[in-house]
Design a protein around this motif. Structure first.
Motif, mmCIF file in Angstrom:
data_model
loop_
_atom_site.group_PDB
_atom_site.id
_atom_site.type_symbol
_atom_site.label_atom_id
_atom_site.label_comp_id
_atom_site.label_asym_id
_atom_site.label_seq_id
_atom_site.Cartn_x
_atom_site.Cartn_y
_atom_site.Cartn_z
ATOM 1 N N PRO A 222 -4.262 85.015 -51.691
ATOM 2 C CA PRO A 222 -5.458 84.353 -52.225
ATOM 3 C C PRO A 222 -5.061 83.050 -52.908
ATOM 4 C CG PRO A 222 -4.799 86.142 -53.687
ATOM 5 C CD PRO A 222 -3.876 86.191 -52.483
ATOM 6 N N SER A 223 -6.045 82.239 -53.203
ATOM 7 C CA SER A 223 -5.774 80.926 -53.796
ATOM 8 C C SER A 223 -5.028 81.029 -55.124
ATOM 9 C CB SER A 223 -7.075 80.136 -53.970
ATOM 10 O OG SER A 223 -7.955 80.826 -54.840
ATOM 11 N N GLY A 224 -5.326 82.037 -55.919
ATOM 12 C CA GLY A 224 -4.676 82.201 -57.216
ATOM 13 C C GLY A 224 -3.193 82.499 -57.113
ATOM 14 N N THR A 225 -2.748 82.955 -55.979
ATOM 15 C CA THR A 225 -1.322 83.183 -55.728
ATOM 16 C C THR A 225 -0.714 81.988 -55.011
ATOM 17 O OG1 THR A 225 -1.675 85.571 -55.562
ATOM 18 C CG2 THR A 225 0.348 84.707 -54.581
ATOM 19 N N LEU A 226 -1.439 81.463 -54.026
ATOM 20 C CA LEU A 226 -0.910 80.386 -53.190
ATOM 21 C C LEU A 226 -0.659 79.094 -53.955
ATOM 22 C CD1 LEU A 226 -0.153 79.282 -50.373
ATOM 23 C CD2 LEU A 226 -2.537 78.542 -50.186
ATOM 24 N N TYR A 227 -1.640 78.616 -54.706
ATOM 25 C CA TYR A 227 -1.504 77.290 -55.315
ATOM 26 C C TYR A 227 -0.387 77.208 -56.362
ATOM 27 C CZ TYR A 227 -5.348 75.671 -52.521
ATOM 28 O OH TYR A 227 -6.126 75.311 -51.452
ATOM 29 N N PRO A 228 -0.158 78.238 -57.171
ATOM 30 C CA PRO A 228 1.023 78.168 -58.054
ATOM 31 C C PRO A 228 2.339 78.124 -57.267
ATOM 32 C CG PRO A 228 -0.540 79.763 -58.907
ATOM 33 C CD PRO A 228 -1.038 79.349 -57.539
ATOM 34 N N ALA B 119 4.074 70.191 -39.109
ATOM 35 C CA ALA B 119 2.612 70.131 -39.236
ATOM 36 C C ALA B 119 2.193 69.991 -40.694
ATOM 37 C CB ALA B 119 1.981 71.388 -38.648
ATOM 38 N N ASP B 120 1.128 69.238 -40.907
ATOM 39 C CA ASP B 120 0.482 69.195 -42.208
ATOM 40 C C ASP B 120 -0.384 70.448 -42.325
ATOM 41 O OD1 ASP B 120 1.504 66.745 -43.041
ATOM 42 O OD2 ASP B 120 -0.107 65.620 -42.082
ATOM 43 N N ARG B 121 -0.285 71.134 -43.458
ATOM 44 C CA ARG B 121 -1.048 72.364 -43.673
ATOM 45 C C ARG B 121 -1.917 72.167 -44.900
ATOM 46 N NH1 ARG B 121 1.764 76.682 -41.076
ATOM 47 N NH2 ARG B 121 -0.205 77.786 -41.389
ATOM 48 N N TYR B 122 -3.093 72.745 -44.914
ATOM 49 C CA TYR B 122 -3.959 72.666 -46.086
ATOM 50 C C TYR B 122 -4.145 74.072 -46.652
ATOM 51 C CZ TYR B 122 -7.691 73.824 -42.749
ATOM 52 O OH TYR B 122 -8.462 74.420 -41.784
ATOM 53 N N GLY B 123 -4.706 74.145 -47.842
ATOM 54 C CA GLY B 123 -4.779 75.398 -48.586
ATOM 55 C C GLY B 123 -5.361 76.575 -47.834
ATOM 56 N N LEU B 124 -6.546 76.423 -47.260
ATOM 57 C CA LEU B 124 -7.187 77.543 -46.573
ATOM 58 C C LEU B 124 -6.349 77.998 -45.385
ATOM 59 C CD1 LEU B 124 -9.568 79.468 -46.381
ATOM 60 C CD2 LEU B 124 -10.772 77.738 -45.024
ATOM 61 N N ASP B 125 -5.773 77.066 -44.681
ATOM 62 C CA ASP B 125 -4.898 77.372 -43.555
ATOM 63 C C ASP B 125 -3.697 78.201 -44.028
ATOM 64 O OD1 ASP B 125 -3.666 77.160 -40.968
ATOM 65 O OD2 ASP B 125 -2.590 75.378 -41.637
ATOM 66 N N LEU B 126 -3.087 77.797 -45.138
ATOM 67 C CA LEU B 126 -1.940 78.530 -45.672
ATOM 68 C C LEU B 126 -2.353 79.888 -46.234
ATOM 69 C CD1 LEU B 126 -0.052 75.555 -47.322
ATOM 70 C CD2 LEU B 126 0.785 76.978 -45.437
ATOM 71 N N MET B 127 -3.545 79.978 -46.800
ATOM 72 C CA MET B 127 -4.029 81.279 -47.279
ATOM 73 C C MET B 127 -4.160 82.253 -46.120
ATOM 74 S SD MET B 127 -6.802 80.677 -50.327
ATOM 75 C CE MET B 127 -7.527 79.136 -49.828
ATOM 76 N N ARG B 128 -4.708 81.789 -45.020
ATOM 77 C CA ARG B 128 -4.861 82.646 -43.843
ATOM 78 C C ARG B 128 -3.503 83.058 -43.272
ATOM 79 N NH1 ARG B 128 -9.604 78.921 -41.369
ATOM 80 N NH2 ARG B 128 -11.350 79.892 -42.469
#
Length: 109
Positions: free
Chosen positions: A38-44, A24-33
């Motif tokens: 939080p985004s500051g941890t996920l995106y790095p 599956a393709d996953r996007y940021g908010l989906d992966l955060m959930r």
């Protein structure tokens, strides 16, 4: 072949989220959930995974005006990334099992 990556507890949560459905393709908010980060941890973490060759990205092909939202950036484990993720999570699970096994032994009186 992807590069080995140090799999911390935070990285393992992201990998586990990807492995829920590896195709599956996953996007940021989906992966955060899914990961609880939080985004500051996920995106790095996503950037590290991408640089290691474990994750590939693509932008959604959508008209932002028609969709009523910005285009999403999708993330997906590469085939080699799936193999590495499974291997690393299994090793982490085995390590935790060994560690927990020692912690549950009764203490001498």
């Amino acid at each position: 072949m992807p590069q080995p990556l140090r799999v911390t507890a935070a990285v393992s949560k992201v990998l586990a989220a990807f492995l829920e459905d590896p195709d599956a393709d996953r996007y940021g908010l989906d992966l955060m959930r899914s990961s609880g980060h939080p985004s500051g941890t996920l995106y790095p973490i996503l950037l590290r995974l991408q640089n290691a060759g474990w994750v590939e990205t693509r932008w959604e092909d959508v008209d932002p005006v028609a969709a009523g939202r910005p285009a999403r950036r999708y993330y997906r484990l590469t085939p080699d990334g799936v193999a590495w993720a499974r291997t690393e999570l299994a090793a982490l699970q085995a390590q935790l099992s060994r560690g927990l096994g020692g912690a549950t032994k009764p203490r001498p009186a």
